[in-house]
Scaffold this active site. Structure first.
Site, PDB file in Angstrom:
ATOM      1  N   TYR A 104       9.524  16.165  19.212  1.00 34.17           N
ATOM      2  CA  TYR A 104       8.232  15.800  19.360  1.00 34.17           C
ATOM      3  C   TYR A 104       7.942  15.063  20.763  1.00 34.17           C
ATOM      4  O   TYR A 104       8.959  14.050  21.075  1.00 34.17           O
ATOM      5  CB  TYR A 104       7.597  14.920  18.341  1.00 34.17           C
TER       6      TYR A 104
ATOM      7  N   ARG B  26      14.631  19.803   9.040  1.00 33.08           N
ATOM      8  CA  ARG B  26      13.330  20.251   8.463  1.00 33.08           C
ATOM      9  C   ARG B  26      13.272  21.745   8.991  1.00 33.08           C
ATOM     10  O   ARG B  26      13.620  21.934  10.030  1.00 33.08           O
ATOM     11  CB  ARG B  26      12.045  19.476   9.249  1.00 33.08           C
TER      12      ARG B  26
ATOM     13  N   HIS C 262       8.157  24.299  11.301  1.00 34.43           N
ATOM     14  CA  HIS C 262       6.689  23.863  10.668  1.00 34.43           C
ATOM     15  C   HIS C 262       5.612  23.366  11.915  1.00 34.43           C
ATOM     16  O   HIS C 262       6.193  22.689  12.931  1.00 34.43           O
ATOM     17  CB  HIS C 262       6.729  23.029   9.668  1.00 34.43           C
TER      18      HIS C 262
HETATM   19 FE   LIG Z   1       7.100  17.547  11.400  1.00 36.06          FE
END
Ligand SMILES: [Fe+2]
Length: 246
Positions: free
Chosen positions: A116, A165, A168
């Site tokens: 991110y 993760r 997504h």
């Molecule tokens: Fe996320």
């Protein structure tokens, strides 16, 4: 402002979630939920006018038509993002399968390397200066929305040993009322990490979990440009798209 709010058809109240179709507040495999989960029984609040009206965002709708498009995350003034281009599109529907028109849809996601653009994210993966990773759009009169973006990478998240993760995209919607607010995550079909992901699996009902997974879509796939994924979003009702795990 000034428009008449669209009220739910079911007697002026929204239907309550069907048991098992929303995330468990307390789901120990998702470690954060242990501290966040309520320790007291929940208090059932009746839906009053406050919950079944607004926000209308009429000013935002007007501004949005004059703003540069924020629905293509791949093209920035500084250059094009790195990664596999994809089209993510679908419809936003209410609990009676009616389109939710002119509603704000916001997305944010990791870049192609699984990182991110945020100070807190110190994952040892490259940043892409041409991919801030967030966008927004409004649904049209039939509830359609569409984003052009990059397929996000998987990333580690330290919930447990070797935790990753699944790929997504985060979604945030308000819908026509406070009671239709939805913050959720869209997953990709066939991702092997979903089976190991507590944030995905904290929704007990299998069919409800499946509503978090987009479908590969030839209809929106653009030859030699981008694969298409369809993700319809239902705000409340028996078929509601689940919230993300808390
Ligand atoms: Fe996320």
């Amino acid at each position: 402002m000034g428009s008449t709010p669209t009220l739910p058809q079911s007697g002026g109240r929204y239907r309550r979630p069907h048991p098992g179709t929303q995330p468990d507040y307390y789901y120990p495999p998702y470690v954060t939920s242990i501290k966040r989960a309520p320790t007291q029984p929940l208090v059932r609040l009746p839906h009053t006018l406050s919950e079944i009206t607004g926000p209308l965002f009429q000013d935002l709708v007007r501004q949005h038509t004059a703003m540069p498009k924020a629905c293509d995350l791949t093209r920035q003034p500084s250059g094009n993002a790195i990664g596999e281009r994809i089209i993510v599109s679908g419809r936003v529907l209410d609990e009676n399968s009616r389109p939710v028109a002119n509603t704000l849809v916001e997305v944010w996601q990791a870049n192609a390397a699984g990182r991110y653009y945020h100070d807190v994210d110190q994952h040892n993966a490259p940043l892409d200066p041409n991919f801030p990773g967030f966008g927004h759009t409004l649904t049209d009169s039939q509830g359609h929305y569409r984003f052009v973006t990059i397929r996000p990478g998987e990333y580690p998240w330290r919930n447990h040993y070797n935790a990753w993760r699944p790929a997504h995209i985060h979604f945030s919607l308000f819908g026509p009322a406070c009671a239709t607010r939805l913050v959720t995550q869209m997953y990709f079909p066939g991702d092997p990490l979903m089976a190991y992901d507590p944030m995905f699996n904290c929704v007990p009902d299998e069919k409800a979990r499946a509503r978090l997974i987009s479908a590969f879509d030839w209809e929106t796939t653009i030859p030699e440009q981008a694969l298409g994924y369809r993700f319809d979003i239902i705000l409340r009702g028996r078929e509601a798209t689940p919230m993300e795990g808390q």
